[in-house]
Design a protein around this motif. Structure first.
Motif, PDB file in Angstrom:
ATOM      1  N   GLU A   1       0.839  -1.200   0.000  1.00 44.35           N
ATOM      2  CA  GLU A   1       0.000   0.000   0.000  1.00 44.35           C
ATOM      3  C   GLU A   1       0.870   1.244   0.000  1.00 44.35           C
ATOM      4  OE1 GLU A   1      -3.430   0.294   2.513  1.00 44.35           O
ATOM      5  OE2 GLU A   1      -3.368  -1.847   2.935  1.00 44.35           O
ATOM      6  N   ASP A   2       0.441   2.257  -0.757  1.00 43.80           N
ATOM      7  CA  ASP A   2       1.129   3.538  -0.789  1.00 43.80           C
ATOM      8  C   ASP A   2       0.809   4.277   0.506  1.00 43.80           C
ATOM      9  OD1 ASP A   2       2.127   6.065  -1.216  1.00 43.80           O
ATOM     10  OD2 ASP A   2       1.173   6.350  -3.164  1.00 43.80           O
ATOM     11  N   VAL A   3       1.791   4.388   1.387  1.00 44.92           N
ATOM     12  CA  VAL A   3       1.575   4.985   2.707  1.00 44.92           C
ATOM     13  C   VAL A   3       1.194   6.460   2.585  1.00 44.92           C
ATOM     14  CG1 VAL A   3       2.650   5.502   4.933  1.00 44.92           C
ATOM     15  CG2 VAL A   3       3.113   3.330   3.811  1.00 44.92           C
ATOM     16  N   ALA A   4       1.848   7.169   1.679  1.00 45.48           N
ATOM     17  CA  ALA A   4       1.577   8.604   1.529  1.00 45.48           C
ATOM     18  C   ALA A   4       0.148   8.864   1.077  1.00 45.48           C
ATOM     19  CB  ALA A   4       2.565   9.229   0.547  1.00 45.48           C
ATOM     20  N   ALA A   5      -0.406   7.968   0.277  1.00 46.55           N
ATOM     21  CA  ALA A   5      -1.755   8.158  -0.245  1.00 46.55           C
ATOM     22  C   ALA A   5      -2.822   7.517   0.641  1.00 46.55           C
ATOM     23  CB  ALA A   5      -1.849   7.581  -1.660  1.00 46.55           C
ATOM     24  N   ALA A   6      -2.392   6.770   1.640  1.00 48.36           N
ATOM     25  CA  ALA A   6      -3.349   6.054   2.489  1.00 48.36           C
ATOM     26  C   ALA A   6      -4.086   7.024   3.406  1.00 48.36           C
ATOM     27  CB  ALA A   6      -2.616   5.004   3.331  1.00 48.36           C
ATOM     28  N   SER A   7      -5.335   6.729   3.662  1.00 45.84           N
ATOM     29  CA  SER A   7      -6.116   7.527   4.601  1.00 45.84           C
ATOM     30  C   SER A   7      -5.589   7.322   6.020  1.00 45.84           C
ATOM     31  CB  SER A   7      -7.586   7.112   4.546  1.00 45.84           C
ATOM     32  OG  SER A   7      -7.732   5.811   5.088  1.00 45.84           O
ATOM     33  N   ARG A   8      -6.014   8.166   6.920  1.00 49.61           N
ATOM     34  CA  ARG A   8      -5.612   8.053   8.321  1.00 49.61           C
ATOM     35  C   ARG A   8      -5.980   6.667   8.876  1.00 49.61           C
ATOM     36  NH1 ARG A   8      -6.674  12.814  12.347  1.00 49.61           N
ATOM     37  NH2 ARG A   8      -4.712  12.503  13.383  1.00 49.61           N
ATOM     38  N   GLY A   9      -7.172   6.198   8.576  1.00 48.65           N
ATOM     39  CA  GLY A   9      -7.610   4.888   9.045  1.00 48.65           C
ATOM     40  C   GLY A   9      -6.790   3.765   8.443  1.00 48.65           C
TER      41      GLY A   9
ATOM     42  N   ARG B   1      -3.678   4.008   7.436  1.00 49.93           N
ATOM     43  CA  ARG B   1      -2.353   4.043   8.074  1.00 49.93           C
ATOM     44  C   ARG B   1      -2.411   3.391   9.459  1.00 49.93           C
ATOM     45  NH1 ARG B   1      -2.175   9.275   5.804  1.00 49.93           N
ATOM     46  NH2 ARG B   1      -2.547  10.210   7.843  1.00 49.93           N
ATOM     47  N   ALA B   2      -3.484   3.616  10.185  1.00 43.05           N
ATOM     48  CA  ALA B   2      -3.642   2.967  11.491  1.00 43.05           C
ATOM     49  C   ALA B   2      -3.690   1.450  11.312  1.00 43.05           C
ATOM     50  CB  ALA B   2      -4.895   3.465  12.193  1.00 43.05           C
ATOM     51  N   GLY B   3      -4.370   0.992  10.273  1.00 41.24           N
ATOM     52  CA  GLY B   3      -4.422  -0.439   9.987  1.00 41.24           C
ATOM     53  C   GLY B   3      -3.050  -0.998   9.662  1.00 41.24           C
ATOM     54  N   LEU B   4      -2.248  -0.222   8.939  1.00 39.38           N
ATOM     55  CA  LEU B   4      -0.883  -0.650   8.629  1.00 39.38           C
ATOM     56  C   LEU B   4      -0.052  -0.754   9.906  1.00 39.38           C
ATOM     57  CD1 LEU B   4      -0.173   1.483   5.426  1.00 39.38           C
ATOM     58  CD2 LEU B   4      -0.526  -0.988   5.545  1.00 39.38           C
ATOM     59  N   ARG B   5      -0.186   0.227  10.797  1.00 35.51           N
ATOM     60  CA  ARG B   5       0.568   0.205  12.055  1.00 35.51           C
ATOM     61  C   ARG B   5       0.213  -1.022  12.895  1.00 35.51           C
ATOM     62  NH1 ARG B   5      -0.317   5.794  11.774  1.00 35.51           N
ATOM     63  NH2 ARG B   5      -2.134   5.655  13.116  1.00 35.51           N
ATOM     64  N   ARG B   6      -1.026  -1.451  12.834  1.00 38.64           N
ATOM     65  CA  ARG B   6      -1.425  -2.627  13.625  1.00 38.64           C
ATOM     66  C   ARG B   6      -0.785  -3.911  13.097  1.00 38.64           C
ATOM     67  NH1 ARG B   6      -6.115   0.434  14.364  1.00 38.64           N
ATOM     68  NH2 ARG B   6      -7.201  -0.309  12.535  1.00 38.64           N
ATOM     69  N   ARG B   7      -0.212  -3.866  11.904  1.00 35.29           N
ATOM     70  CA  ARG B   7       0.461  -5.042  11.334  1.00 35.29           C
ATOM     71  C   ARG B   7       1.946  -5.059  11.679  1.00 35.29           C
ATOM     72  NH1 ARG B   7      -1.040  -5.552   5.215  1.00 35.29           N
ATOM     73  NH2 ARG B   7       0.019  -7.530   5.536  1.00 35.29           N
ATOM     74  N   ILE B   8       2.374  -4.098  12.498  1.00 31.40           N
ATOM     75  CA  ILE B   8       3.779  -3.982  12.877  1.00 31.40           C
ATOM     76  C   ILE B   8       3.917  -4.196  14.374  1.00 31.40           C
ATOM     77  CG2 ILE B   8       5.799  -2.461  12.935  1.00 31.40           C
ATOM     78  CD1 ILE B   8       4.521  -0.925  10.578  1.00 31.40           C
ATOM     79  N   GLY B   9       4.795  -5.096  14.758  1.00 30.83           N
ATOM     80  CA  GLY B   9       5.125  -5.295  16.166  1.00 30.83           C
ATOM     81  C   GLY B   9       6.438  -4.594  16.453  1.00 30.83           C
ATOM     82  N   ILE B  10       6.524  -3.943  17.601  1.00 31.71           N
ATOM     83  CA  ILE B  10       7.739  -3.215  17.949  1.00 31.71           C
ATOM     84  C   ILE B  10       8.191  -3.612  19.349  1.00 31.71           C
ATOM     85  CG2 ILE B  10       8.786  -0.941  18.321  1.00 31.71           C
ATOM     86  CD1 ILE B  10       6.741   0.208  16.357  1.00 31.71           C
ATOM     87  N   VAL B  11       9.469  -3.931  19.460  1.00 26.58           N
ATOM     88  CA  VAL B  11      10.092  -4.187  20.749  1.00 26.58           C
ATOM     89  C   VAL B  11      11.057  -3.022  20.976  1.00 26.58           C
ATOM     90  CG1 VAL B  11      11.538  -5.723  22.125  1.00 26.58           C
ATOM     91  CG2 VAL B  11       9.964  -6.682  20.425  1.00 26.58           C
ATOM     92  N   PHE B  12      10.721  -2.163  21.928  1.00 27.07           N
ATOM     93  CA  PHE B  12      11.561  -1.016  22.240  1.00 27.07           C
ATOM     94  C   PHE B  12      12.676  -1.429  23.195  1.00 27.07           C
ATOM     95  CE2 PHE B  12       7.391   0.766  21.246  1.00 27.07           C
ATOM     96  CZ  PHE B  12       7.727   1.741  20.309  1.00 27.07           C
ATOM     97  N   GLN B  13      13.814  -0.794  23.068  1.00 22.52           N
ATOM     98  CA  GLN B  13      14.934  -1.087  23.952  1.00 22.52           C
ATOM     99  C   GLN B  13      14.570  -0.826  25.409  1.00 22.52           C
ATOM    100  OE1 GLN B  13      18.485   1.008  22.868  1.00 22.52           O
ATOM    101  NE2 GLN B  13      19.738  -0.095  24.319  1.00 22.52           N
TER     102      GLN B  13
END
Length: 166
Positions: A6-14, A16-28
């Protein structure tokens, strides 16, 4: 910029939120919630994904057992050691089986034996289809695993090392 096709720049706010939910992050620094216990912290990503944690109790328990926190379900993060907090942060990031996992020093606060187990968990995630990116200063540990690696020197990519495919 494209992410998951998906083109992140063209994606709607919603979107982009859906894309973020597909990313897991382990912070230091783990970034756990002190007012939640171990089980609730691990389940947080499920809640964010719109899933009911009660329906995933066994998955949560199994994962917390696997990272060595099964006997600490009701403990608060401030009651845990640094290594235990790091393991909880990893469990929280992987519970939803993200498409992309970004891990900053995921083994920084644990001994070599546990670091190996955690890297094996990340490898299992990779084999199951998750793209895994790990930042680490532990070159000895990284050298034990046959995955492409980049080294940074003075903020610049110094070139690939150990670029082997498993």
């Amino acid at each position: 910029l494209s992410l998951f096709g998906e083109d992140v720049a063209a994606a709607s706010r919603g979107a982009r939120a859906g894309l973020r939910r597909r990313i897991g992050i382990v912070f230091q620094d783990c970034r756990l919630f002190d007012h939640l216990d171990v089980a609730e912290n691990a389940a947080l990503a499920l809640r964010v994904a719109g899933k009911e944690p009660r329906a995933h109790r066994k998955d949560i328990r199994d994962l917390l057992d696997w990272v060595g926190l099964g006997s600490h379900l009701a403990a608060r993060p401030q009651e845990l050691s640094g290594g235990q907090r790091q393991r909880l942060a990893i469990a929280r990031a992987v519970i939803v089986r993200p498409a992309l996992l970004l891990a900053d020093e995921p083994t920084g606060n644990v001994d070599d034996e546990l670091a190996t187990r955690l890297i094996q968990l990340l490898e299992a995630m990779h084999r199951a289809g998750t793209a895994v990116v790990v930042a680490t200063h532990n070159t000895r540990l990284a050298a034990r695993f046959a995955h492409p690696q980049l080294r940074l020197r003075d903020g610049r990519v110094a070139g690939p090392t150990g670029s082997r495919q498993p």
